[in-house]
Structure formats: structure tokens, C-alpha cells
Design an enzyme around this catalytic site. Structure first.
Site, PDB file in Angstrom:
ATOM      1  N   TRP A  26       0.824  -1.222   0.000  1.00 45.81           N
ATOM      2  CA  TRP A  26       0.000   0.000   0.000  1.00 45.81           C
ATOM      3  C   TRP A  26       0.849   1.260   0.000  1.00 45.81           C
ATOM      4  O   TRP A  26       0.504   2.242  -0.650  1.00 45.81           O
ATOM      5  CB  TRP A  26      -0.991  -0.006   1.162  1.00 45.81           C
ATOM      6  N   ASP A  42      -1.452   6.685   6.292  1.00 42.62           N
ATOM      7  CA  ASP A  42      -2.562   5.801   5.920  1.00 42.62           C
ATOM      8  C   ASP A  42      -2.791   4.855   7.093  1.00 42.62           C
ATOM      9  O   ASP A  42      -1.945   4.007   7.387  1.00 42.62           O
ATOM     10  CB  ASP A  42      -2.185   5.028   4.652  1.00 42.62           C
ATOM     11  N   LYS A  59     -11.790  -1.703   6.795  1.00 38.30           N
ATOM     12  CA  LYS A  59     -10.999  -2.635   7.575  1.00 38.30           C
ATOM     13  C   LYS A  59     -11.504  -2.670   9.022  1.00 38.30           C
ATOM     14  O   LYS A  59     -11.768  -3.721   9.552  1.00 38.30           O
ATOM     15  CB  LYS A  59      -9.512  -2.256   7.555  1.00 38.30           C
TER      16      LYS A  59
HETATM   17  C1  LIG Z   1      -7.054  -1.895   2.037  1.00 40.09           C
HETATM   18  C2  LIG Z   1      -6.015  -0.861   2.125  1.00 40.09           C
HETATM   19  C3  LIG Z   1      -5.877   0.140   1.139  1.00 40.09           C
HETATM   20  C4  LIG Z   1      -6.719   0.180  -0.103  1.00 40.09           C
HETATM   21  O1  LIG Z   1      -8.004   0.531   0.187  1.00 40.09           O
HETATM   22  P1  LIG Z   1      -9.104   0.770  -0.929  1.00 40.09           P
HETATM   23  O2  LIG Z   1     -10.187   1.438  -0.144  1.00 40.09           O
HETATM   24  O3  LIG Z   1      -9.479  -0.571  -1.459  1.00 40.09           O
HETATM   25  O4  LIG Z   1      -8.543   1.642  -1.975  1.00 40.09           O
HETATM   26  C5  LIG Z   1      -4.920   1.106   1.348  1.00 40.09           C
HETATM   27  N1  LIG Z   1      -4.133   1.114   2.424  1.00 40.09           N
HETATM   28  C6  LIG Z   1      -4.233   0.160   3.379  1.00 40.09           C
HETATM   29  C7  LIG Z   1      -3.340   0.219   4.572  1.00 40.09           C
HETATM   30  C8  LIG Z   1      -5.178  -0.845   3.263  1.00 40.09           C
HETATM   31  O5  LIG Z   1      -5.266  -1.784   4.222  1.00 40.09           O
END
Ligand SMILES: *Cc1c(COP(=O)(O)O)cnc(C)c1O
Length: 361
Positions: free
Chosen positions: A100, A172, A196
Site C-alpha cells: 500500500w 494511511d 478494515k
Molecule cells: C485496504 C487498504 C488500502 C486500499 O483501500 P481501498 O479502499 O481498497 O482503496 C490502502 N491502504 C491500506 C493500509 C489498506 O489496508
């Protein structure tokens, strides 16, 4: 019957929240309609989104000089919004701790080319650790330093934030959102997709320091992707993902009822310890992450034998433990044990693993 769902995302939500939403499905509090059916300009919806914002502000202790935005497009779209909104010098430092972070870095390269620099990486050991970030070669004129704080796929988590040498930190937190207390003042931007740990897919929550929300964005930035548009309109410039924000609001209330983020942290530490303690003494299963960098949320493990891994995943599924297959880049298994995973879920999983170990020794 509900299973124990160890999915990395979309993932388990608190049963109480789902039941409450079910009760309110046809008639939301005397409005005679579902939240899905109401105008985002209605009084009832305005109360929902305002209360959601208030509750997340309480939970995270968000200072007044930070905006809370409810956005769409997933974390992946936000990868692009970061450079679009923050790049003044077309220079940024990325710390690559997994897929990511790498994707976010690649997105920044679209705008800044070589100006988006990787200042550290743990790719050399399949992202199984967090690099030392105490003295990184961060360019003096970098617009920001970027991290992925909890690495969903590899199961690592920053235990201390990087030394940004005075630069803005962008983080993030998709897979550790609301899992423990955070000091918001240490960040310029905290954001995450909610699917998540917070709610149904389709919402990104971004907490952004006000001075970083300006008209000074990269040329060509679409109206909707400009944070100022969203901030000036309280996330209601256009139709937001109304129902999903409503569910997030319920999850915030659930966390408050559970005792807030301190209590959530204690709950998560307790769960993770049960699993890690077992992994550390197992002769069959092994954790893949350097112990000091282990995530409380995502726990990858392997037997070292791909056939045996597959057998485990299959038998676990039959016993009611779903979504334990690891990411294809790590192999093996991964148990995601987010806020809403009950302690019994982890206890029963470990019981099952012990039994499997005994049978396959
Ligand atoms: C799942 C995830 C993403 C991507 O998320 P989307 O909403 O599918 O774009 C980005 N960063 C992390 C840390 C993730 O776990």
C-alpha cells in the site's frame, strides 16, 4: 449462523451495530424511510453526519484546527489526492513498508516523477519489519513524509512515528483506524478507508490540519478531489455515501460504549497476545514478522509447507473460521483481528490451531 470472520477487509463489524441497523432498516426513527432512501440534505441525515463527526472527534480527541472529511474513492484514490493537495515543491518522501505504501508512492510519481523519493524500504525482507526511521535522508524541500502505519498484508505496525525532520507527516491508517489512541497533533493528515476496522466499504475518513487545506493544489486537480471543496461543504458538496457513513457513526458509538480507544487498545492487545504467544511456542506455525514490529490487527503466519497451509485453511473454514488464507505475496495464513473480533474468536482459533498441530505433527 455467524462465522468467525478473519477477513482483512471488508471485515467483521460489531454484531450490535448490524442488529441496530437491521431494526432501523425500514423506518429510521419515525421518518418512515430507510437511511438509504433519505435526502442527504434532510434534517435527519444532517443529524447523522454531524453526530458521526462529533463522535469521531471525541474518540480521537481531534483538535479544532483539524477538519474531518468523509470522502469516497477508497484509500487508493486518496493516494492521488495527497500529492494533488500537498505538493508545492513536487517533492515528497515515502517510506516503503509494503504494497500500500508502494502504491501510494507510485501514484505520487505520476505528479512528481523522481521528486517522489523512497527514503527507506523493508522490501529486502519481504516487508517483515519496519525500517529504522530515526534519521532518514528526507529532502529539505519535501512537501511531506508519507507512511502506511499498519501494513495490512505483511502485518507490521510502526510503534514509533518516523522522525520527519520538521516535515508534515501523512499517514494511511486504514487497517488500524480507531484500534488504539493516537496523538493527532503529530500528523498533518491521517486517513483511511473504513472497510478494515470502521465500517462498510465506500468511505474514506480524512483528518486534515486546516492550514493544509488550500486552493493551492496541483493544476488539473478535479473539483471533487480538492480537499478545500469538501471541507467548505462539510463533506456534502455532492451526495456522500450516506448509508455507509451512518454505519460508521454507529461503530463510533459502539467504541464509545466499549470505553473508547484506551479500552479498544487493551481489548486488541489481549487478543493479539493470545495468538502471538501461541505462535511463539508452536512447533508447526510461525509468525512472519519481526516481534517488535508486530501489528495488533493483522497476524500473518506460516507452517513453512504450502500444502499444509492449504490444508489448514480448508479445515479451518470447515470449522467456522473464515478468510484465513494469507495474501498471495506472503503465502500461508493471515488472521485479521480487528476491533469487532471478539476475544472468543481468537481463543477458539488458537484451540483449533493446537488441535491441528497435534494432528499434523
Ligand atoms: C485496504 C487498504 C488500502 C486500499 O483501500 P481501498 O479502499 O481498497 O482503496 C490502502 N491502504 C491500506 C493500509 C489498506 O489496508
Amino acid at each position: 449462523m455467524r462465522v468467525y470472520n478473519f477477513s482483512a477487509g471488508p471485515a467483521v463489524l460489531p454484531e450490535e451495530v448490524l442488529k441496530e441497523a437491521a431494526d432501523e432498516m425500514l423506518d429510521y426513527r419515525g421518518t418512515g424511510m430507510s437511511v438509504m432512501e433519505m435526502s442527504h440534505r434532510s434534517k435527519a441525515y444532517d443529524d447523522i453526519i454531524k453526530e458521526a463527526e462529533k463522535d469521531i472527534r471525541d474518540l480521537m480527541n481531534i483538535p479544532d484546527n483539524y477538519k474531518v472529511l468523509f470522502l469516497q474513492g477508497g484509500a487508493s484514490q486518496f493516494f492521488a489526492e495527497v500529492p494533488m493537495n500537498l505538493m508545492k515543491n513536487k517533492k515528497a518522501a515515502y517510506i516503503i513498508t509494503g504494497q500500500w505504501a508502494k502504491k501510494a508512492w507510485q501514484e505520487a510519481q505520476i505528479f512528481a516523477g523522481d521528486g517522489a523519493v523512497a527514503v527507506a524500504s523493508s522490501a529486502d525482507k519481504t516487508f517483515s519489519y519496519i525500517p529504522d526511521c530515526s534519521d532518514l535522508p528526507i529532502p529539505e524541500d519535501a512537501d511531506y513524509v508519507y507512511i502506511c502505519e499498519n501494513n495490512t498484508i505483511y502485518g507490521t505496525k510502526y510503534k514509533t512515528l518516523p522522525n520527519t525532520k520538521g516535515h508534515i507527516l501523512v499517514s494511511d491508517v486504514s487497517s488500524c483506524f480507531l484500534s488504539e489512541p493516537v496523538d493527532v497533533t503529530k500528523y498533518g493528515v491521517i486517513y483511511g478507508g473504513v472497510q478494515k476496522n470502521v465500517g462498510p466499504a465506500g468511505v474514506v475518513i480524512a483528518i486534515i490540519r486546516e492550514d493544509l487545506i488550500t486552493d493551492d493544489v496541483l493544476p488539473g486537480t478535479p473539483t471533487l478531489l480538492k480537499w478545500k471543496t469538501q471541507a467548505d461543504n462539510d463533506s456534502l458538496y455532492n451526495t456522500p455515501p450516506c448509508y455507509n457513513i451512518y454505519i460508521c457513526g454507529k461503530v463510533f458509538k459502539w467504541i464509545k460504549k466499549m470505553g473508547g480507544l484506551e479500552a479498544m487498545k487493551a481489548h486488541n492487545e489481549k487478543k493479539a497476545k493470545i495468538l502471538y504467544d501461541y505462535l511463539d511456542q508452536s512447533k508447526l506455525f510461525k509468525g512472519t514478522v519481526r516481534p517488535e514490529d508486530r501489528s495488533l490487527m493483522n497476524v500473518p503466519f506460516v507452517t513453512g509447507n504450502a500444502d499444509l497451509d492449504a490444508k489448514f485453511v480448508k479445515e479451518a473454514k470447515a470449522a467456522g473460521f473464515e478468510n484465513l488464507k494469507g495474501h498471495r505475496t506472503v503465502g500461508g495464513m493471515r488472521a485479521s483481528i480487528y476491533n469487532a473480533m471478539p476475544i472468543e474468536g481468537v481463543e477458539k482459533l488458537v484451540e483449533f490451531m493446537k488441535k491441528f498441530e497435534a494432528e499434523n505433527a
